[in-house]
Design a protein around this motif. Sequence first.
Motif, PDB file in Angstrom:
ATOM      1  N   VAL B 225       0.888  -1.174   0.000  1.00 53.22           N
ATOM      2  CA  VAL B 225       0.000   0.000   0.000  1.00 53.22           C
ATOM      3  C   VAL B 225       0.919   1.215   0.000  1.00 53.22           C
ATOM      4  O   VAL B 225       1.664   1.441   0.960  1.00 53.22           O
ATOM      5  CB  VAL B 225      -0.896  -0.006   1.247  1.00 53.22           C
ATOM      6  CG1 VAL B 225      -1.663   1.308   1.362  1.00 53.22           C
ATOM      7  CG2 VAL B 225      -1.856  -1.195   1.198  1.00 53.22           C
ATOM      8  N   VAL B 226       0.899   1.958  -1.090  1.00 56.61           N
ATOM      9  CA  VAL B 226       1.843   3.072  -1.243  1.00 56.61           C
ATOM     10  C   VAL B 226       1.266   4.291  -0.534  1.00 56.61           C
ATOM     11  O   VAL B 226       0.222   4.813  -0.929  1.00 56.61           O
ATOM     12  CB  VAL B 226       2.094   3.375  -2.731  1.00 56.61           C
ATOM     13  CG1 VAL B 226       3.135   4.484  -2.878  1.00 56.61           C
ATOM     14  CG2 VAL B 226       2.538   2.119  -3.466  1.00 56.61           C
ATOM     15  N   THR B 227       1.943   4.727   0.502  1.00 52.95           N
ATOM     16  CA  THR B 227       1.406   5.835   1.287  1.00 52.95           C
ATOM     17  C   THR B 227       1.786   7.194   0.708  1.00 52.95           C
ATOM     18  O   THR B 227       1.099   8.184   0.967  1.00 52.95           O
ATOM     19  CB  THR B 227       1.926   5.764   2.733  1.00 52.95           C
ATOM     20  OG1 THR B 227       3.366   5.786   2.694  1.00 52.95           O
ATOM     21  CG2 THR B 227       1.454   4.479   3.415  1.00 52.95           C
ATOM     22  N   ALA B 228       2.869   7.241  -0.052  1.00 54.61           N
ATOM     23  CA  ALA B 228       3.336   8.532  -0.573  1.00 54.61           C
ATOM     24  C   ALA B 228       4.372   8.294  -1.657  1.00 54.61           C
ATOM     25  O   ALA B 228       4.990   7.231  -1.719  1.00 54.61           O
ATOM     26  CB  ALA B 228       3.964   9.372   0.548  1.00 54.61           C
ATOM     27  N   ILE B 229       4.516   9.280  -2.526  1.00 61.65           N
ATOM     28  CA  ILE B 229       5.656   9.296  -3.447  1.00 61.65           C
ATOM     29  C   ILE B 229       6.658  10.284  -2.874  1.00 61.65           C
ATOM     30  O   ILE B 229       6.310  11.425  -2.544  1.00 61.65           O
ATOM     31  CB  ILE B 229       5.228   9.698  -4.875  1.00 61.65           C
ATOM     32  CG1 ILE B 229       4.286   8.627  -5.444  1.00 61.65           C
ATOM     33  CG2 ILE B 229       6.443   9.892  -5.769  1.00 61.65           C
ATOM     34  CD1 ILE B 229       3.738   8.940  -6.816  1.00 61.65           C
ATOM     35  N   ARG B 345      10.096  18.417  -6.612  1.00 62.78           N
ATOM     36  CA  ARG B 345       8.698  18.022  -6.473  1.00 62.78           C
ATOM     37  C   ARG B 345       8.528  17.588  -5.022  1.00 62.78           C
ATOM     38  O   ARG B 345       9.249  16.719  -4.531  1.00 62.78           O
ATOM     39  CB  ARG B 345       8.386  16.877  -7.435  1.00 62.78           C
ATOM     40  CG  ARG B 345       7.100  16.142  -7.208  1.00 62.78           C
ATOM     41  CD  ARG B 345       5.935  16.700  -8.017  1.00 62.78           C
ATOM     42  NE  ARG B 345       4.666  16.245  -7.444  1.00 62.78           N
ATOM     43  CZ  ARG B 345       3.490  16.561  -7.942  1.00 62.78           C
ATOM     44  NH1 ARG B 345       3.374  17.338  -9.003  1.00 62.78           N
ATOM     45  NH2 ARG B 345       2.402  16.131  -7.359  1.00 62.78           N
ATOM     46  N   ALA B 346       7.583  18.218  -4.352  1.00 59.84           N
ATOM     47  CA  ALA B 346       7.352  17.893  -2.951  1.00 59.84           C
ATOM     48  C   ALA B 346       6.787  16.481  -2.824  1.00 59.84           C
ATOM     49  O   ALA B 346       6.298  15.897  -3.792  1.00 59.84           O
ATOM     50  CB  ALA B 346       6.386  18.902  -2.346  1.00 59.84           C
ATOM     51  N   THR B 347       6.865  15.939  -1.640  1.00 59.21           N
ATOM     52  CA  THR B 347       6.267  14.632  -1.355  1.00 59.21           C
ATOM     53  C   THR B 347       4.786  14.648  -1.741  1.00 59.21           C
ATOM     54  O   THR B 347       4.086  15.624  -1.527  1.00 59.21           O
ATOM     55  CB  THR B 347       6.422  14.319   0.145  1.00 59.21           C
ATOM     56  OG1 THR B 347       7.811  14.185   0.429  1.00 59.21           O
ATOM     57  CG2 THR B 347       5.710  13.032   0.523  1.00 59.21           C
TER      58      THR B 347
END
Lengths: 435, 435
Positions: B225-229, B345-347
């Motif tokens: 489960v990808v919580t953030a880039i 590029r911000a999170t």
Amino acid sequence: VSRMRAGGVAGEDASAARVQDAVDEARLNAAVAALARFGGRDDGGVTRETLTPIDLAARRYLIDHARSLGCDVAIDACGNLFFRRAGQADLPPVLTGSHIDTQPVGGKLDGAYGVVAGLEVIHALNDAGVETRRPIEVVAWTNEEGARFAPGAMGSSAFVEPARLATYRESRDAEGIVFGAALDAALAASADLNRRALRSPVEACIELHIEQGPVLEAAGVPLGVVTAIQSVRWFTVALTGTAAHAGTTPMEVRSDAMHAAVSLAHRLYAFAAGAAQRGLRLTLGRWRVAPNSINTIPGKVDFTIDVRCVDESVLDEFERALRTSIADVDGGWAGAIELEKTFSRATTPFPAPMLEVIERGCARAAAAAGAPPPLQVTSGAFHDAMYLADLCPTAMIFVPSRAGISHNPAEYTDPHELYLGAQALAYAVTELANR
Amino acid sequence: VSRMRAGGVAGEDASAARVQDAVDEARLNAAVAALARFGGRDDGGVTRETLTPIDLAARRYLIDHARSLGCDVAIDACGNLFFRRAGQADLPPVLTGSHIDTQPVGGKLDGAYGVVAGLEVIHALNDAGVETRRPIEVVAWTNEEGARFAPGAMGSSAFVEPARLATYRESRDAEGIVFGAALDAALAASADLNRRALRSPVEACIELHIEQGPVLEAAGVPLGVVTAIQSVRWFTVALTGTAAHAGTTPMEVRSDAMHAAVSLAHRLYAFAAGAAQRGLRLTLGRWRVAPNSINTIPGKVDFTIDVRCVDESVLDEFERALRTSIADVDGGWAGAIELEKTFSRATTPFPAPMLEVIERGCARAAAAAGAPPPLQVTSGAFHDAMYLADLCPTAMIFVPSRAGISHNPAEYTDPHELYLGAQALAYAVTELANR
């Protein structure tokens, strides 16, 4: 009867002094400019790579000029040109000269100055009416630069060790032309010249050259007596890690070839800083990184090491530090490091008796001009003289390079310093030719 | 009536569970293989750069496939393809998908898997006889890789911010073809498709993708489960010293751009080692050295910095350390150092309600397969979802990449893990489409 001038030195050779005094500053600098027109560039530089049509035209110009001075001209199997002023006896000649080929974009002086100054010495001998016991020959060595065909110094090294020529003939330029083919074409166009055997006897050799470094300029001295050519060792270090995505690969699982290369290079520069006082010079000049992309961890890096010193023991120490550093860095990561020694050449010391002759010539020329006495220096660059030293007593004279710049259109030496260099050469060559 | 299976989770959506259970492992993997034939290579990789003839053929194959599943097909002004399964109401759709373009030499899965799995979800919806309240659309974004035309993620970013398109149209490939021309040709060949407006409303977006990193594999977990880039910042450091002869230039007068670059890089790697525990990832990926010759001191060096972290404060700290290090190194030599920030590029955090839906889908698929529950991970790579997150609630699901390898023919994910990913996607998309 020699004209004694202010600054005449003890023990000076009267004929040599007369020839030195007959060197003509304006004529010398005009001849430098005339040769520079062959391949001359708008930016002041010269493009005259070896055995190109422009190099062949420049050779023909020199042949005609030398003949006008009364010289016989010979060529050997490597295309080296010999302009011979006969001596009273048919003995091995005193040789001087350098090369007239240039880097892809070079200056007017690197090599060319030594050849032109040699012909000026012959002019001065003629004007002074001095006959020498031995012949004097001015040589233009083929392909010193190694820019079109690798390696460099082909002409002088093949002259000294003829067995090298077979390998050199296979060397290919960027267009696929082999050196052997270019050479045969040049030889075919030189059917009017005498043929000279490779490794034919030479009594002594002096090469006059620009310093290509900043030492003489910084010291404010116009003439350098070159005591030795530095030892050099070349290596290639190849690091193989694993290319991977810059974003997705955590630091702890990386095998980053550039990270390892930087660790290694950092140690080498630190060693070099500690050994600089002892004359070590370290250059990590060529780097290749793959895949060389902003967002990919470098998987392969290789870089070259060029390390030089007059003192071989310092180079031995460097090489031990290099191997230790590689072992340390290699132990700290998952990749592999390979070291290859691609070239080495021991220090070439020039013999003391030759240095004494040159010192006399330099000291007399400097004193007459009110300039500081010559400085003993070492050569950091290779020269044809490095190979000739294996055959006969050899030495070099340096004149300053402005800002140390060479292999560049901005290469420059004050015309008066060029004159003093030719004067020093005239003295030394004449003294040696009368032995 | 839903078939309750072992491992059913509390609060599960009955329709979503039915669709998840209708996903067909063999059919999914056959569809992955079928798409991989467009541009398939002997080494198992795929070469299918954006808007090339092979990409256009693959698009046409997908259009035919989607139509056979009952979908309407639309295309927007950036060439993005939308395969639409109608909902009961004409509301903004739930979007899933990814991209089908590849790196010059890529694998079968990067991007393609997300598109193929989206179509498998539609197949499963059909087989399960589930109608959803909202339409479901599978999207294939144009030029995610940025390999043929820079920058990447053109399709998704232009969809979200249409003003970008004018600039993108001027981007030129290696053969001089502008993106606008390639795009217009693709649009002309798509006259049979509906036209979709850029930035048309989207209810929610889920992108299913391979991890392209080693984390899931190392943990032995099939679903992430990808919580953030991660946040990313790109810099270029340009060092200008003075090229000079490696042999003739003493260490103390050098202005060696590589020496300065290594000093700087060494400090940056040291900082990164200290911050790795907090998730910092540092890559110095692209290096250019001039003149890049073994026996010339490097006069110019530039290198790129790619630094990423989920925690912006760590990146701020890095950037301060970078500027301090540059000032320190710059103070110690005669050259100059310039720093340019070329991209940042911000999170991109994905919203908690989206993560909950995905978590349910992943947990149920994993439990049914007897696999460990999903792991929360962050994405180190960019994805189209990064831009969609600016438009609508968005999230991502990851499946493992063997050895973390991507952008490579060796890219591989176990077919059963691909199946679990598609199951998780089916659940999440169906649940969202019924809201």
